[in-house]
Scaffold this active site. Structure first.
Site, PDB file in Angstrom:
ATOM      1  N   LYS A 109      -5.726   5.187 -12.057  1.00 47.05           N
ATOM      2  CA  LYS A 109      -4.403   4.972 -12.644  1.00 47.05           C
ATOM      3  C   LYS A 109      -4.429   3.763 -13.563  1.00 47.05           C
ATOM      4  CE  LYS A 109      -1.047   2.999 -11.698  1.00 47.05           C
ATOM      5  NZ  LYS A 109       0.106   2.160 -11.810  1.00 47.05           N
TER       6      LYS A 109
ATOM      7  N   HIS B 176      -3.320   4.283  -2.332  1.00 42.69           N
ATOM      8  CA  HIS B 176      -4.269   3.443  -1.578  1.00 42.69           C
ATOM      9  C   HIS B 176      -4.786   4.194  -0.348  1.00 42.69           C
ATOM     10  CE1 HIS B 176      -1.689   0.171  -3.465  1.00 42.69           C
ATOM     11  NE2 HIS B 176      -2.888  -0.169  -3.864  1.00 42.69           N
TER      12      HIS B 176
ATOM     13  N   LEU C 266       0.835  -1.209   0.000  1.00 44.60           N
ATOM     14  CA  LEU C 266       0.000   0.000   0.000  1.00 44.60           C
ATOM     15  C   LEU C 266       0.868   1.257   0.000  1.00 44.60           C
ATOM     16  CD1 LEU C 266      -2.760  -1.032   2.577  1.00 44.60           C
ATOM     17  CD2 LEU C 266      -2.706  -1.418   0.091  1.00 44.60           C
ATOM     18  N   HIS C 267       0.451   2.242  -0.814  1.00 42.71           N
ATOM     19  CA  HIS C 267       1.170   3.517  -0.905  1.00 42.71           C
ATOM     20  C   HIS C 267       0.175   4.657  -0.736  1.00 42.71           C
ATOM     21  CE1 HIS C 267      -0.576   3.549  -4.882  1.00 42.71           C
ATOM     22  NE2 HIS C 267       0.034   2.406  -5.182  1.00 42.71           N
TER      23      HIS C 267
END
Ligand code: PAF
Length: 285
Positions: free
Chosen positions: A149, A37, A33-34
């Site tokens: 994205k 997210h 997760l980044h």
């Protein structure tokens, strides 16, 4: 946060949330997760009564030679990120709880997968369609959040939900970018320092195409694509795969831009395959 590996337990948690009158927001992920997210989870927390995510690196959507085995797996960090952003339920199924090996009944993504990513990654969107159908069947009636994205994935998932009459409202989450414009992605961590510095060129090439349409009022899609290629081609570390102006609904390549277009790019920078897209709206004369 409640973490469960059990599909039937996840289903029950979602049923219980609905029976106590709470709308369910659900964001399927592959983990790692980044900030993108995190923003999606926060958006769900603002819009839904119960916030759930799944973390599952889906083997069906990786082709031979792709990064399935090296895809980043970092469950503890992901659970902390998810909880901090407002997730209440995290579904982390084991591979054998999801699919028999080999899987028997699968979902075909159809003609929308013939373009762009699907053409370069045969079977990828069938794998996505199959896992998303299964995850949405377990989640039940919900708002399901997908990032813009992965634009082709978003279009295919919308169509999947319509065609298979799934009781789900698909919500698109805007792309989150680093300060230099690079779209956040779990695969950005494959980039070396020099490759990372080169990678925003994908976004710059999208902006060049967007400027051609919105400011220079170019309507010839081939000319728009030339402007994108001129920017992308100037970066030696980028091996561009495509830069195209497409119909936002059918994903077909446009010849004339006379309505909203989606500009899409993909390419390799070192060991990472990166994709990005933006919307472009021709201005009224
Ligand atoms: O976008 C992703 O992370 C994946 O393709 C998804 C939707 C979780 C399916 O595995």
């Amino acid at each position: 946060v409640i973490v469960t590996e059990e599909p039937e337990h996840f289903r029950r948690l979602m049923d219980d949330a609905r029976s106590s009158g709470r709308a369910v927001g659900f964001h399927p992920t592959m983990g790692a997760l980044h900030g993108g997210h995190r923003a999606n989870i926060r958006q769900m927390a603002a819009e839904c009564g119960t916030v759930a995510i799944s973390i599952f690196v889906n083997p069906l959507q990786f082709g031979p030679g792709e990064d399935f085995s090296s895809y980043p797996r970092q469950l503890d960090a992901d659970l902390a990120t998810a909880e901090q952003a407002g997730a209440e339920v995290v579904f982390v199924p084991a591979p054998d709880a999801m699919f028999p090996s080999p899987p028997l009944v699968t979902v075909r993504a159809g003609a929308l997968a013939d373009h762009w990513e699907g053409r370069r990654r045969p079977g990828h969107f069938d794998g996505v369609a199959t896992v998303v159908t299964k995850l949405l069947a377990l989640a039940g009636p919900c708002h399901a959040y997908f990032g813009e994205k992965d634009y082709q994935q978003l279009v295919i998932v919308r169509r999947l939900v319509t065609d298979l009459s799934l009781p789900v409202v698909v919500v698109a989450c805007p792309t989150v970018r680093e300060t230099d414009g690079l779209a956040m992605s779990s695969r950005n961590r494959y980039l070396s320092e020099a490759e990372r510095a080169a990678s925003p060129v994908l976004y710059w090439s999208l902006l060049a195409g967007k400027r051609a349409i919105e400011e220079k009022r170019v309507t010839d899609a081939a000319r728009v694509e030339e402007e994108m290629l001129a920017v992308a081609g100037a970066e030696p570390l980028l091996q561009l795969e495509y830069a195209a102006a497409v119909d936002p609904a059918t994903l077909a390549q446009l010849s004339t831009v006379d309505g909203t277009a989606r500009l899409m790019v993909a390419g390799r920078v070192g060991g990472a395959r990166l994709i990005d897209n933006v919307s472009a709206e021709p201005q009224e004369a």
